[in-house]
Design a protein around this motif. Sequence first.
Motif, PDB file in Angstrom:
ATOM      1  N   THR A 119       0.852  -1.186   0.000  1.00  0.00           N
ATOM      2  CA  THR A 119       0.000   0.000   0.000  1.00  0.00           C
ATOM      3  C   THR A 119       0.885   1.231   0.000  1.00  0.00           C
ATOM      4  N   LEU A 120       0.689   2.103  -0.982  1.00  0.00           N
ATOM      5  CA  LEU A 120       1.478   3.317  -1.080  1.00  0.00           C
ATOM      6  C   LEU A 120       0.989   4.346  -0.069  1.00  0.00           C
ATOM      7  N   ALA A 121       1.812   5.349   0.172  1.00  0.00           N
ATOM      8  CA  ALA A 121       1.501   6.341   1.198  1.00  0.00           C
ATOM      9  C   ALA A 121       0.191   7.064   0.930  1.00  0.00           C
ATOM     10  N   GLU A 122      -0.177   7.238  -0.359  1.00  0.00           N
ATOM     11  CA  GLU A 122      -1.405   7.993  -0.675  1.00  0.00           C
ATOM     12  C   GLU A 122      -2.631   7.085  -0.750  1.00  0.00           C
ATOM     13  N   GLY A 123      -2.445   5.785  -0.454  1.00  0.00           N
ATOM     14  CA  GLY A 123      -3.594   4.891  -0.364  1.00  0.00           C
ATOM     15  C   GLY A 123      -3.770   3.895  -1.488  1.00  0.00           C
ATOM     16  N   SER A 124      -3.072   4.067  -2.606  1.00  0.00           N
ATOM     17  CA  SER A 124      -3.175   3.111  -3.707  1.00  0.00           C
ATOM     18  C   SER A 124      -2.472   1.807  -3.333  1.00  0.00           C
ATOM     19  N   VAL A 125      -2.956   0.711  -3.926  1.00  0.00           N
ATOM     20  CA  VAL A 125      -2.368  -0.604  -3.654  1.00  0.00           C
ATOM     21  C   VAL A 125      -1.773  -1.152  -4.946  1.00  0.00           C
ATOM     22  N   VAL A 126      -0.526  -1.613  -4.874  1.00  0.00           N
ATOM     23  CA  VAL A 126       0.168  -2.206  -6.016  1.00  0.00           C
ATOM     24  C   VAL A 126       0.440  -3.672  -5.709  1.00  0.00           C
ATOM     25  N   THR A 127       0.026  -4.561  -6.603  1.00  0.00           N
ATOM     26  CA  THR A 127       0.273  -5.995  -6.448  1.00  0.00           C
ATOM     27  C   THR A 127       1.142  -6.464  -7.592  1.00  0.00           C
ATOM     28  N   SER A 152       8.547  -9.912 -11.129  1.00  0.00           N
ATOM     29  CA  SER A 152       8.216  -8.571 -11.614  1.00  0.00           C
ATOM     30  C   SER A 152       8.995  -7.513 -10.840  1.00  0.00           C
ATOM     31  N   GLU A 153       9.034  -6.323 -11.424  1.00  0.00           N
ATOM     32  CA  GLU A 153       9.751  -5.220 -10.764  1.00  0.00           C
ATOM     33  C   GLU A 153       9.090  -3.894 -11.113  1.00  0.00           C
ATOM     34  N   VAL A 154       8.869  -3.073 -10.103  1.00  0.00           N
ATOM     35  CA  VAL A 154       8.294  -1.748 -10.310  1.00  0.00           C
ATOM     36  C   VAL A 154       9.128  -0.725  -9.557  1.00  0.00           C
ATOM     37  N   HIS A 155       9.322   0.441 -10.154  1.00  0.00           N
ATOM     38  CA  HIS A 155      10.036   1.544  -9.529  1.00  0.00           C
ATOM     39  C   HIS A 155       9.026   2.622  -9.154  1.00  0.00           C
ATOM     40  N   ILE A 156       9.019   2.994  -7.883  1.00  0.00           N
ATOM     41  CA  ILE A 156       8.133   4.060  -7.406  1.00  0.00           C
ATOM     42  C   ILE A 156       8.925   5.356  -7.486  1.00  0.00           C
ATOM     43  N   LEU A 157       8.590   6.189  -8.462  1.00  0.00           N
ATOM     44  CA  LEU A 157       9.392   7.367  -8.762  1.00  0.00           C
ATOM     45  C   LEU A 157       9.032   8.563  -7.900  1.00  0.00           C
ATOM     46  N   ASP A 158       7.733   8.791  -7.727  1.00  0.00           N
ATOM     47  CA  ASP A 158       7.304   9.995  -7.001  1.00  0.00           C
ATOM     48  C   ASP A 158       5.881   9.781  -6.493  1.00  0.00           C
ATOM     49  N   MET A 159       5.664   9.996  -5.217  1.00  0.00           N
ATOM     50  CA  MET A 159       4.322   9.880  -4.652  1.00  0.00           C
ATOM     51  C   MET A 159       3.878  11.173  -3.984  1.00  0.00           C
ATOM     52  N   ARG A 198       1.993  11.330  -8.753  1.00  0.00           N
ATOM     53  CA  ARG A 198       2.016   9.892  -8.452  1.00  0.00           C
ATOM     54  C   ARG A 198       2.531   9.161  -9.695  1.00  0.00           C
ATOM     55  N   SER A 199       3.789   8.764  -9.655  1.00  0.00           N
ATOM     56  CA  SER A 199       4.439   8.235 -10.845  1.00  0.00           C
ATOM     57  C   SER A 199       5.225   6.966 -10.521  1.00  0.00           C
ATOM     58  N   LEU A 200       5.004   5.915 -11.325  1.00  0.00           N
ATOM     59  CA  LEU A 200       5.701   4.647 -11.167  1.00  0.00           C
ATOM     60  C   LEU A 200       6.160   4.150 -12.538  1.00  0.00           C
ATOM     61  N   ARG A 201       7.099   3.208 -12.529  1.00  0.00           N
ATOM     62  CA  ARG A 201       7.549   2.596 -13.775  1.00  0.00           C
ATOM     63  C   ARG A 201       7.590   1.086 -13.597  1.00  0.00           C
ATOM     64  N   LEU A 202       6.881   0.372 -14.472  1.00  0.00           N
ATOM     65  CA  LEU A 202       6.957  -1.087 -14.483  1.00  0.00           C
ATOM     66  C   LEU A 202       8.151  -1.471 -15.344  1.00  0.00           C
ATOM     67  N   VAL A 203       9.127  -2.118 -14.735  1.00  0.00           N
ATOM     68  CA  VAL A 203      10.363  -2.470 -15.431  1.00  0.00           C
ATOM     69  C   VAL A 203      10.255  -3.833 -16.098  1.00  0.00           C
ATOM     70  N   LYS A 204       9.619  -4.787 -15.425  1.00  0.00           N
ATOM     71  CA  LYS A 204       9.419  -6.099 -16.029  1.00  0.00           C
ATOM     72  C   LYS A 204       8.251  -6.797 -15.348  1.00  0.00           C
ATOM     73  N   GLY A 205       7.698  -7.820 -16.014  1.00  0.00           N
ATOM     74  CA  GLY A 205       6.625  -8.610 -15.422  1.00  0.00           C
ATOM     75  C   GLY A 205       5.271  -7.943 -15.522  1.00  0.00           C
ATOM     76  N   ARG A 206       4.483  -8.083 -14.448  1.00  0.00           N
ATOM     77  CA  ARG A 206       3.100  -7.583 -14.441  1.00  0.00           C
ATOM     78  C   ARG A 206       2.759  -7.046 -13.056  1.00  0.00           C
ATOM     79  N   ALA A 207       1.893  -6.056 -13.038  1.00  0.00           N
ATOM     80  CA  ALA A 207       1.434  -5.485 -11.770  1.00  0.00           C
ATOM     81  C   ALA A 207      -0.006  -5.032 -11.901  1.00  0.00           C
TER      82      ALA A 207
END
Length: 343
Positions: free
Chosen positions: A137-145, A150-157, A161-170
């Motif tokens: 659960t991100l600080a602003e309330g969104s949930v990432v599964t 898989s890999e995701v980069h949380i760039l700015d919250m 609110r910005s993220l980058r999916l690097v590989k896999g699925r989310a």
Amino acid sequence: MTERYASNDDSPLAAAAHWFNLHQAGEISTADEARFETWLAREPENYRAYKQLQRQWTIMGGVAEDPRVRETRRQDRENFRAPTRWRHLAAIAASLILMVTSVWAIYNSGFLENTIGFFDRNTQIVRSEVGQRVAMTLAEGSVVTLDTDSEVHILDMEEARSLRLVKGRAFFDVAKDPSRPFIVQAGGKTVEAIGTSFSVRMNEDEVTIVLLEGKVHVEQKKSLTNTPRQVELTVGQELVAGDEPQWKIRKVDAPRETGWMNGRLSFLDKPLVEAVKEMNRYSKRKLVFESDIVPSQRIVGVFETGDVDAFVKAIELNGGVKVVSKSDDEIILSVIRNREKVE
């Protein structure tokens, strides 16, 4: 006419560096551009090498002054021999080649992968292993599964609110905040939402988005290898955005397509070759067909992620496939020939 850079290693990477330098130096002719497009379309490896080089060049803009980067570039200068037939590019091309080789030397050394938060101290990296699902659960309330491997980069919250999916699925269950859209970057595409639920999957250069709730805006900016595109998705739609000019949108059973979140994989008349690849994503014990020959049959069924034994039993009962051997690492399968069926 620009002569081709002669490299002892005539690999997609070496050729990509050559074409990338020409574009960066602004010394590419119309004839060269045509040859570049031909080379780019010749093999998928060529396209992947060029795209990877573009991504690493962008990243290097932010780290060029790091001591480790400077040392790599110093070593490149010592080893570099300017090609005698490429005189008209002179110093600017030489400097670009040094930078390009530095990018790849640093990338292959693992420096970029192992330096978490180096480019942005606020960046967080979240990974899942094979067979593992990770929810946060991100600080602003969104949930990432995160799905398996898989890999995701949380760039700015904060500001955006910005993220980058690097590989896999989310899967993203987005908290509503009209003042700050929720943006996911993946494979050169951006998915923008406010309060909605959707999944994003990367498969090489293809991005698949499935929308469960709300609406999302998907956009691809124009680049040397990409055509600008943008679409709006509504509930129950799936977008497959690859390298082709036309993206594919279709209506799907969204809950079934996101069944992996509950540990289930549903195959509805799916080619066996694709089902095998999907099962292998969730298990360290891989299914392998002898000589890479997979029957052209299709499969229907629901399986638990990682339960390769149940999957193998199902395709055996369906006919045309037999188990050759089993180990802790893999299950070897073979196609049953017609004579074997008779016997």
